[in-house]
Design a protein around this motif. Structure first.
Motif, PDB file in Angstrom:
ATOM      1  N   SER A   8     -17.102   8.183 -20.800  1.00 13.15           N
ATOM      2  CA  SER A   8     -17.861   6.873 -21.038  1.00 13.15           C
ATOM      3  C   SER A   8     -17.598   5.876 -19.386  1.00 13.15           C
ATOM      4  N   ALA A   9     -16.144   6.503 -19.183  1.00 15.61           N
ATOM      5  CA  ALA A   9     -15.531   5.502 -17.431  1.00 15.61           C
ATOM      6  C   ALA A   9     -16.831   5.939 -16.325  1.00 15.61           C
ATOM      7  N   ASN A  56     -11.891  -7.175 -12.463  1.00 18.82           N
ATOM      8  CA  ASN A  56     -10.287  -6.700 -12.658  1.00 18.82           C
ATOM      9  C   ASN A  56     -10.122  -5.456 -13.827  1.00 18.82           C
ATOM     10  N   ASN A  57      -9.984  -6.622 -14.731  1.00 19.72           N
ATOM     11  CA  ASN A  57     -10.246  -5.264 -16.145  1.00 19.72           C
ATOM     12  C   ASN A  57     -10.581  -4.117 -16.368  1.00 19.72           C
ATOM     13  N   LEU A  58     -11.768  -4.527 -15.582  1.00 19.30           N
ATOM     14  CA  LEU A  58     -12.775  -3.605 -15.481  1.00 19.30           C
ATOM     15  C   LEU A  58     -12.069  -2.062 -14.247  1.00 19.30           C
ATOM     16  N   ALA A  59     -11.970  -2.924 -12.496  1.00 17.88           N
ATOM     17  CA  ALA A  59     -10.905  -1.748 -12.234  1.00 17.88           C
ATOM     18  C   ALA A  59      -9.377  -1.461 -12.781  1.00 17.88           C
ATOM     19  N   THR A  60      -9.590  -2.318 -14.002  1.00 15.26           N
ATOM     20  CA  THR A  60      -7.597  -1.544 -14.288  1.00 15.26           C
ATOM     21  C   THR A  60      -8.713  -0.072 -14.990  1.00 15.26           C
ATOM     22  N   TYR A  61      -9.673  -0.069 -16.508  1.00 13.57           N
ATOM     23  CA  TYR A  61     -10.035   0.851 -17.021  1.00 13.57           C
ATOM     24  C   TYR A  61     -10.188   1.853 -15.944  1.00 13.57           C
ATOM     25  N   LEU A  62     -10.993   1.621 -14.616  1.00 17.22           N
ATOM     26  CA  LEU A  62     -11.759   2.735 -14.022  1.00 17.22           C
ATOM     27  C   LEU A  62     -10.615   2.791 -13.028  1.00 17.22           C
ATOM     28  N   PHE A  67      -7.748   8.760 -12.666  1.00 18.56           N
ATOM     29  CA  PHE A  67      -6.658   9.487 -12.600  1.00 18.56           C
ATOM     30  C   PHE A  67      -6.411  10.600 -14.049  1.00 18.56           C
ATOM     31  N   ILE A  68      -7.002   9.743 -15.412  1.00 16.94           N
ATOM     32  CA  ILE A  68      -7.577  10.411 -16.173  1.00 16.94           C
ATOM     33  C   ILE A  68      -8.349  11.999 -15.414  1.00 16.94           C
ATOM     34  N   THR A  69      -9.586  11.931 -15.161  1.00 14.88           N
ATOM     35  CA  THR A  69     -10.438  12.882 -14.763  1.00 14.88           C
ATOM     36  C   THR A  69     -10.065  13.593 -14.267  1.00 14.88           C
ATOM     37  N   ILE A  70      -9.208  13.407 -12.837  1.00 16.95           N
ATOM     38  CA  ILE A  70      -8.585  13.743 -11.874  1.00 16.95           C
ATOM     39  C   ILE A  70      -7.473  15.218 -12.358  1.00 16.95           C
ATOM     40  N   GLY A  71      -6.949  15.055 -13.817  1.00 16.58           N
ATOM     41  CA  GLY A  71      -6.039  16.075 -14.496  1.00 16.58           C
ATOM     42  C   GLY A  71      -6.927  16.434 -15.396  1.00 16.58           C
ATOM     43  N   LEU A  72      -7.701  16.337 -15.867  1.00 16.58           N
ATOM     44  CA  LEU A  72      -8.988  17.455 -16.899  1.00 16.58           C
ATOM     45  C   LEU A  72      -9.547  17.890 -15.624  1.00 16.58           C
ATOM     46  N   CYS A  73      -9.100  18.143 -14.224  1.00 12.57           N
ATOM     47  CA  CYS A  73      -9.762  19.091 -13.339  1.00 12.57           C
ATOM     48  C   CYS A  73      -8.850  20.055 -13.909  1.00 12.57           C
TER      49      CYS A  73
END
Length: 240
Positions: A8-9, A56-62, A67-73
């Protein structure tokens, strides 16, 4: 759930990238931002985040999503060949938010990871030292440039209001959601830009629920930071 989050991100980032280029901008626009007026800069900044009131809210979300995506990898829940693509799109989406606070947050997060993560070899040690040195240099340069930045200067005035509100109501604060309502009562000097928001999560917490709330909030991620040191779970580390 986290795989859905990462995808989604990436879609949100792709939409922002598409919007940026469809508005007639190009990569060269990113290198000429210093030549733009304040109005032109914010016109580009706000035009890329279609589904977020504040970029800035979009930036926080991304930033969280990267980091979540890197962790999943690292956890091998997402294959590296797909993970690289997702991260690249998300990073470009983050860049196009033009959120300097998010850039700074990313740098701090990387520094924390490099300092806390266990060293596995001499090569990794020197790589980390090199990255830390480069990031520190650019961070110091960036911080000194804030002295001439209208947006940054305006934040200092807003933060002063937050400090005044916190010190006047130190134990339990003024109540959740009341910081904006009572904002004008704690303005002690002229503001460059009047905006009844502190643009600072810590001051929002301390002013609305006092030092009791702020200390409780700090203890939450301090607990996870110490748990991270003892953990071998890469996904958990990157989520921390």
């Amino acid at each position: 759930m986290l795989k859905t989050w990462a995808i989604s991100a990436t879609i949100s980032s792709f939409i922002s990238i598409f919007t940026f280029f469809s508005n007639g901008n190009g990569l060269s626009s990113l290198f000429s931002l210093s030549d733009l007026s304040t109005q032109e800069f914010y016109s580009i900044k706000f035009s890329n985040s279609l589904f977020f009131e504040d970029p800035n809210n979009l930036a926080t979300y991304l930033l969280l999503s990267i980091f979540i995506t890197i962790g999943l990898c690292f956890k091998k829940i997402i294959a590296y060949k797909y993970g690289y693509l997702l991260v690249v799109v998300q990073v470009l989406g983050l860049i196009l938010t033009l959120s300097r606070s998010a850039y700074l947050a990313a740098i701090i997060a990387i520094l924390v990871y490099l300092f806390v993560n266990k060293l596995n070899s001499i090569g990794w040690f020197f790589l980390k030292i090199g990255l830390i040195s480069i990031i520190t240099f650019f961070s110091i340069t960036f911080i000194f440039s804030l002295n001439t930045d209208i947006s940054a200067i305006s934040r200092f005035g807003l933060w002063n209001v937050g400090i005044n509100m916190t010190l006047s109501n130190p134990i339990l604060g003024v109540g959740i959601g009341n910081s904006s309502i009572l904002f004008t009562q704690y303005v002690s000097s002229s503001l460059v830009i009047f905006n009844p928001h502190f643009h600072n999560l810590y001051l929002t917490i301390s002013s609305e629920i006092g030092f009791v709330g702020l200390i409780s909030f700090l203890l939450i991620f301090t607990k996870h930071l110490y748990s991270w040191i003892a953990s071998n779970d890469q996904l958990y580390k990157f989520m921390c």
